[in-house]
Design an enzyme around this catalytic site. Sequence first.
Site, PDB file in Angstrom:
ATOM      1  N   GLU A 155      36.182  34.700  41.008  1.00  0.00           N
ATOM      2  CA  GLU A 155      36.570  34.807  42.412  1.00  0.00           C
ATOM      3  C   GLU A 155      35.439  34.376  43.345  1.00  0.00           C
ATOM      4  OE1 GLU A 155      40.013  38.247  42.027  1.00  0.00           O
ATOM      5  OE2 GLU A 155      38.046  38.814  42.815  1.00  0.00           O
ATOM      6  N   GLU A 312      44.830  36.541  36.755  1.00  0.00           N
ATOM      7  CA  GLU A 312      44.852  37.997  36.897  1.00  0.00           C
ATOM      8  C   GLU A 312      46.093  38.400  37.680  1.00  0.00           C
ATOM      9  OE1 GLU A 312      41.490  39.875  38.698  1.00  0.00           O
ATOM     10  OE2 GLU A 312      40.026  38.654  37.612  1.00  0.00           O
TER      11      GLU A 312
END
Length: 684
Positions: A155, A312
Site C-alpha cells: 500500500e 486483500e
Amino acid sequence: MRKEANIKLNCLLHGADYNPEQWLDTPEVLEEDIRLMQQAGINCVSVGIFSWTALEPAEGVYTFQWLDQVIEHLYENGIYTVLATPSGAKPGWMAKKYPEILRVEADRRRNLQGGRHNHCYTSPVYREMVTRMNTRLARRYAHHPGVILWHVSNEIQGECHCPLCQAAFRNWLKEKYGSLEKLNRAYWTAFWSHTYTDWEEIESPAPQGETNVHGLVLDWRRFCTAQTVDFFRVETAPLRAENPEIPVTMNMMGFYDGIDYWQFLPELDIISWDSYPGWHNGDGNEGGNAVWNGAYCDAMRAMKHKPWLLMENSPSTTNWIGASRHKRPGFHRLTAIQNLAHGSDSIQYFQWRQSRGSCEKFHSAVVSHNSSPEVRIFREVAGVGAMLKKLKEIRGSHVPAKAAIIYDVQNGWAIGESKGPRNIGEGYLDLILRIYEGFWRRGIPVDLVNMDAPLDGYRFVAAPMLYMLRGDIAQRLRRFAEQGGTLLTSYLTGLVDETDLCYLGQTPACGLTEVLGLWAEEIDGLWDHQHNGIVMQDAPGMQNRYEASRLCEVVHPTTAETLGVYESDYYQGMPAVTVNRFGKGRVYYVGTFGESQFYYDLLGRIAPEAGLSPALDTELPYGVTVGIRQSDTETYYFLQNFNKDSRELMLPFPLEDLETGEIYAGTITLAGYGGMVCTRAKEA
C-alpha cells in the site's frame, strides 16, 4: 520495451496475507496453518510483507532459514507463495543508525521510528538498504518453483519533506521548466508578490509556509508520484534482473489520491488492489457500497485492460473503521462474485490468521483467535474456495466495456485546490460515482480511465468536471465526438491548464465550446441545505423533474439543443441539460449535480443511441446488477443481489449455473445477498 511477465498457474488464486514470523516460537501453529489452508481451498499466500527484522535483525546479519522452510513447506503442500519485499516497514536498528531515512512531515518535523511507510523515498541510504535486501531475496527465491509473484512493498503511500526531497524537488522543477521565468509564469507568482528569484527559495507546500500557489501544490504532488515511481523502479530492478519471468505487482488502495497510481503502469506486470468498502453501515441494502467497490474494480481493470488481482479484502470485519460490522451470512460469497465480475482473477484476504497483539489484532481473518474451522467465517471462506475451483474457466476472460468514465487523480487535485466555487466539497468523486451508478444499475460494463488513456474502441465517454485540461485531452475528446462517439460532459469543464492557470476567453476552453455547442458564463455554489431542480422538456423516458444541488452553471447555447432547464432562482428557465450534434457524434452536457435517478434515466436515453448493451437485456430491480466477462469461446454472467431480501429477475434466455449445472429459465429468484455465475444454456 520490457516484456511483461504473467502468472503461470491455470486457476483462480485464493489466498491471504500470511505472517509466519509472528508464530516462529510455536511451530505447531504453522503446521496447523497448512492443514487449515488446504481445508479452506487456499492455493497461495502472501509472505514477507512486514518481515524485515525477522530477515535482517542487525545490519548485514541475515536469517532467511525460517523463510526457506515456510516457502518449501507451502510448496510441498500445493500452496504457492506471493513473495513480498519488506520495504513498507523498516527495522528499528536501521532508523537508529541512519536517522536520515526517517520521513519528514509537511511541517518540517522529522518522524520518530514507527508506523508504516515512515521512510524517505529519496534517501540514498534507504535505497541502498532496499536494494541489498531485494537482491538477496531474488537470488535466494526467484527460481523457486513455489514463488509465483513479487508483491512489492505494501500500500505504497505518503510523502517526505526532508532536505534531500527538497533538493530533488528543485531539480525536478528545473528539468520541467528550464528557467525560473517559465516557472513563475506557469505558477502566476506575481500574485501576492510570491515571485521566485532563486531556485533555493522554492520549498514544498507547508502549513506554516506556502499553500496558495496552486501550480506549486500540483507540481509537488506530481513530484511525489514521480519520486515514488523512481524508488519503485530501484526496488524492482534486482527482482527483474534475477528472473524476469516472475511478474511484479503492488497493492493499491481504493480511490487513494495521495499519489497518481496511473504513473506506475510501465513498472507493473499485474494490477492489484486492496478492497475495503464500509459494508453494512446503513439499512442493510448494500447497493451504494457495491457501486463504490465496482467502480474501483473497473479502474483497476482499465489500467491494462486485463484481469487484475484482488490482493486483500476482509473475510468479515474491518477493525479500523468506526464500527466493525460483520459481513452478513452469505455476503462474503456475494462480494467474491462481484470482484470476479469486474475482472479479478483472485480472491485474497487480509489476513490468514489473526495476530495476538498490536493494531490489527481484531481485524477479521480466515483463522480467528479460537483457531476453529467450525466458525462461520472459516466455513464461508472455504465455500468461496470450493466455488473458485468450479469457476476456474473464467480465468483470463475479459470484460467487454464499450463505455468509459474519465476519473483523473491530477484533475481531482486541481479541483480540491481551486478555492471556489464551492469550498465545502465540489464532489468530483461523488459525481463520478453517481454517473457510474447509472451503468451499474443497468448492468452495462464500463471502464474508469484517466485523462491520458486512449479513447479508441469506446462508443461512449463521460468526462465530468474536467476542470483541468492536461495534454491533448480536449483535442482527443473533439476527435472522439467527430468520429461518432457519444460524449457526456458537465459543469466545471475546461477552466484551467495543467498548472491551474485559468483560460482567458470563453470556456470550456481549447475548442470545447464548439464541441458542446455552448459557452459558460458563471457558476453558482449552493450550500448543503439549498437545492434547485431540473425540469425536463422534450426527453422521452425521463421524469418531468429532478432534484439539483451543489453547483449550478449558467450557460448559453450556440448550437446545442436544450433538454432540461433550471426550476428556480434568477436563472430559472435557462439550460441545465443540453445535447449538441458534433460531427457524427452527440455531446451531452449537464450543468448541475443531479440526483441518482436523473443519471440512471439519462443513461437510459443515451445507451441505445450510443450502442451500449447491458449484460442481460432485462429490467434489473434496484440493488441487483449483472456483470459480464467473455473468453474466446464463452460468455459468463454474474448475477448479484445486494439487497438483504430476495428479488425476482426475468431472464431473456436460459442460463446454466457454472457451479451446480442447474438450468434456469423464465423468472429466477435471487436470494437476499445472493449471487451466481452462469453461462448461456446450450440448446437441447
